[in-house]
Design an enzyme around this catalytic site. Structure first.
Site, PDB file in Angstrom:
ATOM      1  N   GLY A  31       0.804  -1.219   0.000  1.00  0.00           N
ATOM      2  CA  GLY A  31       0.000   0.000   0.000  1.00  0.00           C
ATOM      3  C   GLY A  31       0.833   1.264   0.000  1.00  0.00           C
ATOM      4  O   GLY A  31       2.029   1.232  -0.297  1.00  0.00           O
ATOM      5  N   ALA A  32       0.171   2.413   0.336  1.00  0.00           N
ATOM      6  CA  ALA A  32       0.776   3.749   0.177  1.00  0.00           C
ATOM      7  C   ALA A  32       1.260   3.855  -1.267  1.00  0.00           C
ATOM      8  O   ALA A  32       2.435   4.120  -1.545  1.00  0.00           O
ATOM      9  CB  ALA A  32       1.902   3.985   1.179  1.00  0.00           C
ATOM     10  N   GLY A  36       5.273   3.833  -8.966  1.00  0.00           N
ATOM     11  CA  GLY A  36       6.038   2.583  -9.090  1.00  0.00           C
ATOM     12  C   GLY A  36       5.106   1.382  -9.015  1.00  0.00           C
ATOM     13  O   GLY A  36       5.173   0.463  -9.844  1.00  0.00           O
ATOM     14  N   HIS A  37       4.228   1.398  -8.012  1.00  0.00           N
ATOM     15  CA  HIS A  37       3.232   0.320  -7.910  1.00  0.00           C
ATOM     16  C   HIS A  37       2.322   0.310  -9.143  1.00  0.00           C
ATOM     17  O   HIS A  37       1.966  -0.746  -9.673  1.00  0.00           O
ATOM     18  CB  HIS A  37       2.335   0.523  -6.678  1.00  0.00           C
ATOM     19  CG  HIS A  37       3.052   0.517  -5.363  1.00  0.00           C
ATOM     20  ND1 HIS A  37       3.209   1.651  -4.601  1.00  0.00           N
ATOM     21  CD2 HIS A  37       3.643  -0.477  -4.678  1.00  0.00           C
ATOM     22  CE1 HIS A  37       3.848   1.339  -3.485  1.00  0.00           C
ATOM     23  NE2 HIS A  37       4.133   0.059  -3.508  1.00  0.00           N
ATOM     24  N   GLN A  61       7.804  -9.248   7.857  1.00  0.00           N
ATOM     25  CA  GLN A  61       9.004  -8.815   7.148  1.00  0.00           C
ATOM     26  C   GLN A  61       9.648  -7.573   7.753  1.00  0.00           C
ATOM     27  O   GLN A  61      10.606  -7.051   7.214  1.00  0.00           O
ATOM     28  CB  GLN A  61       8.723  -8.621   5.661  1.00  0.00           C
ATOM     29  CG  GLN A  61       7.876  -7.416   5.308  1.00  0.00           C
ATOM     30  CD  GLN A  61       7.520  -7.424   3.843  1.00  0.00           C
ATOM     31  OE1 GLN A  61       6.725  -8.237   3.378  1.00  0.00           O
ATOM     32  NE2 GLN A  61       8.120  -6.525   3.072  1.00  0.00           N
ATOM     33  N   GLY A 147       8.656  -5.256  -8.652  1.00  0.00           N
ATOM     34  CA  GLY A 147       9.487  -4.129  -9.077  1.00  0.00           C
ATOM     35  C   GLY A 147      10.975  -4.453  -8.974  1.00  0.00           C
ATOM     36  O   GLY A 147      11.423  -5.087  -8.019  1.00  0.00           O
ATOM     37  N   LYS A 149      13.052  -2.338  -8.337  1.00  0.00           N
ATOM     38  CA  LYS A 149      13.596  -1.506  -7.258  1.00  0.00           C
ATOM     39  C   LYS A 149      14.062  -2.399  -6.107  1.00  0.00           C
ATOM     40  O   LYS A 149      15.107  -2.166  -5.516  1.00  0.00           O
ATOM     41  CB  LYS A 149      12.546  -0.534  -6.757  1.00  0.00           C
ATOM     42  CG  LYS A 149      12.969   0.061  -5.460  1.00  0.00           C
ATOM     43  CD  LYS A 149      12.237   1.284  -5.100  1.00  0.00           C
ATOM     44  CE  LYS A 149      12.662   1.702  -3.729  1.00  0.00           C
ATOM     45  NZ  LYS A 149      12.043   0.855  -2.706  1.00  0.00           N
ATOM     46  N   SER A 186       7.364   4.064  -0.985  1.00  0.00           N
ATOM     47  CA  SER A 186       6.384   4.510   0.016  1.00  0.00           C
ATOM     48  C   SER A 186       7.093   5.209   1.166  1.00  0.00           C
ATOM     49  O   SER A 186       6.506   6.050   1.855  1.00  0.00           O
ATOM     50  CB  SER A 186       5.616   3.306   0.569  1.00  0.00           C
ATOM     51  OG  SER A 186       5.030   2.589  -0.487  1.00  0.00           O
ATOM     52  N   ARG A 187       8.365   4.869   1.393  1.00  0.00           N
ATOM     53  CA  ARG A 187       9.100   5.452   2.516  1.00  0.00           C
ATOM     54  C   ARG A 187       9.596   6.868   2.220  1.00  0.00           C
ATOM     55  O   ARG A 187      10.031   7.557   3.136  1.00  0.00           O
ATOM     56  CB  ARG A 187      10.271   4.553   2.909  1.00  0.00           C
ATOM     57  CG  ARG A 187       9.819   3.242   3.547  1.00  0.00           C
ATOM     58  CD  ARG A 187      10.968   2.451   4.129  1.00  0.00           C
ATOM     59  NE  ARG A 187      10.488   1.370   4.983  1.00  0.00           N
ATOM     60  CZ  ARG A 187      10.375   0.092   4.614  1.00  0.00           C
ATOM     61  NH1 ARG A 187      10.709  -0.270   3.392  1.00  0.00           N
ATOM     62  NH2 ARG A 187       9.929  -0.815   5.458  1.00  0.00           N
TER      63      ARG A 187
HETATM   64  P1  AMP Z   1       5.933  -2.446  -1.580  1.00  0.00           P
HETATM   65  O1  AMP Z   1       4.564  -1.880  -1.441  1.00  0.00           O
HETATM   66  O2  AMP Z   1       7.023  -1.496  -1.213  1.00  0.00           O
HETATM   67  O3  AMP Z   1       6.074  -3.799  -0.933  1.00  0.00           O
HETATM   68  O4  AMP Z   1       6.135  -2.692  -3.124  1.00  0.00           O
HETATM   69  C1  AMP Z   1       5.249  -3.484  -3.858  1.00  0.00           C
HETATM   70  C2  AMP Z   1       5.827  -3.758  -5.220  1.00  0.00           C
HETATM   71  O5  AMP Z   1       6.052  -2.534  -5.910  1.00  0.00           O
HETATM   72  C3  AMP Z   1       7.193  -4.468  -5.145  1.00  0.00           C
HETATM   73  O6  AMP Z   1       7.269  -5.446  -6.167  1.00  0.00           O
HETATM   74  C4  AMP Z   1       8.154  -3.337  -5.375  1.00  0.00           C
HETATM   75  O7  AMP Z   1       9.394  -3.751  -5.914  1.00  0.00           O
HETATM   76  C5  AMP Z   1       7.385  -2.489  -6.375  1.00  0.00           C
HETATM   77  N1  AMP Z   1       7.903  -1.117  -6.395  1.00  0.00           N
HETATM   78  C6  AMP Z   1       8.028  -0.273  -5.338  1.00  0.00           C
HETATM   79  N2  AMP Z   1       8.604   0.887  -5.724  1.00  0.00           N
HETATM   80  C7  AMP Z   1       8.856   0.772  -7.045  1.00  0.00           C
HETATM   81  C8  AMP Z   1       9.446   1.628  -8.029  1.00  0.00           C
HETATM   82  N3  AMP Z   1       9.901   2.846  -7.736  1.00  0.00           N
HETATM   83  N4  AMP Z   1       9.527   1.176  -9.304  1.00  0.00           N
HETATM   84  C9  AMP Z   1       9.078  -0.071  -9.635  1.00  0.00           C
HETATM   85  N5  AMP Z   1       8.507  -0.919  -8.751  1.00  0.00           N
HETATM   86  C10 AMP Z   1       8.398  -0.507  -7.490  1.00  0.00           C
END
Ligand code: AMP
Length: 281
Positions: A31-32, A36-37, A61, A147, A149, A186-187
């Site tokens: 979320g948030a 990128g998401h 995690q 991602g 990232k 998100s951070r």
């Molecule tokens: P998270 O919500 O941070 O767990 O991220 C969920 C998914 O979004 C994960 O597969 C991340 O790698 C991807 N993600 C987060 N930030 C980015 C970004 N800037 N570019 C591409 N994918 C992203």
């Protein structure tokens, strides 16, 4: 967009899609949501899938002293974004459904998790591997999108899917960045104005380093100088390393394509980034 909160509803939705001859794309998130998401969801939709995005802030995690309790939770705003984008399902499993009383299983991917974030974030990748295994089993999508990232996480997930005979196809999506180069996260919303202004230096440093390595510079010396540069600018560097793109083992002499990885803190905010370093083979 349909909101689903239970595994039963999730399974029923997927069965109904399959009965209509449709394919399913899955995007797990915490979320948030940001662009990128959204890039992951867009890729799924472009690939012709009915798309399910999950939001689950996975307690397993986050390590002791990490940001689980203050992790941004903005579910209503996230739902609006997903709906506007044309996502078909938002899956919001409860912690008690993911980890009911008596839950006792942990998925651990060996090797890859010995390096980089695995060294300092104790238990992090076990938490990620366990929740992603569960989510992939729950949704049973044709394709799931992750991602680049979180490159190390992406490799962990590819490995576990292969090892555990999970039939969902695992696809990586390139990093989405702000105009100044900072990888969306998100951070990033934790950063104050001063730190936000400094944050792009992480990506700038990686790009310069990649050029210098490709030009034949001494890898260890370049990494040392770059780490010093970041430290002088207020970053607390967790690691800055050149590593094999699949195994994540350190690379000391550039002989094949590898990647540069960085994790560093600005104030209380931990940022990560990575870039490819390609030399002619
Ligand atoms: P998270 O919500 O941070 O767990 O991220 C969920 C998914 O979004 C994960 O597969 C991340 O790698 C991807 N993600 C987060 N930030 C980015 C970004 N800037 N570019 C591409 N994918 C992203």
């Amino acid at each position: 967009m349909q909101k689903i909160t239970s595994l039963k509803e999730c399974r029923a939705a997927v069965v109904a899609l399959r009965q209509q001859g449709l394919t399913v794309g899955f995007v797990p998130t915490m979320g948030a949501l940001h662009d990128g998401h959204m890039a992951l969801a867009q890729q799924s939709m472009r690939d012709g899938h009915k798309t399910i995005v999950s939001i689950f802030v996975n307690p397993k995690q986050f390590g002791v002293g990490e940001d689980f309790s203050r992790y941004p939770r903005v579910e209503d705003a996230d739902a609006v974004l997903l709906e506007q984008m044309g996502v078909d399902f938002l899956y919001l499993p409860a912690v008690t459904q993911m980890y009911p009383d008596g839950f006792a299983t942990q998925v651990r991917v060996q090797g890859i998790t010995d390096y980089l974030c695995g060294k300092t974030r104790v238990g992090h990748f076990e938490g990620v591997a366990t929740v992603v295994t569960k989510l992939l089993n729950q949704v049973q999508a044709d394709t799931a999108y992750f991602g680049e990232k979180d490159w190390q996480q992406f490799q962990v997930i590819k490995r576990l899917a292969l090892d555990l005979d999970i039939s969902t196809h695992i696809v990586g999506v390139p990093i989405v960045r702000e105009e100044d180069g900072l990888a969306l996260s998100s951070r990033n919303r934790y950063l104050n104005a001063t730190d936000r202004a400094k944050a792009p230096l992480l990506y700038i440093t990686l790009c310069h380093l990649a050029d210098e390595i490709v030009a034949g510079g001494d890898v260890a010396a370049l990494l040392k100088t770059a780490t010093h540069g970041l430290t002088e600018n207020g970053f607390v560097v967790d690691y800055l390393e050149l590593a094999d793109a699949t195994t994540l083992e350190p690379v000391h002499n550039m002989q094949k394509p590898a990647r540069l990885f960085v994790a560093a803190r600005l104030g209380n905010t931990r940022l990560i980034d990575n870039v490819g370093v390609d030399i002619a083979e």
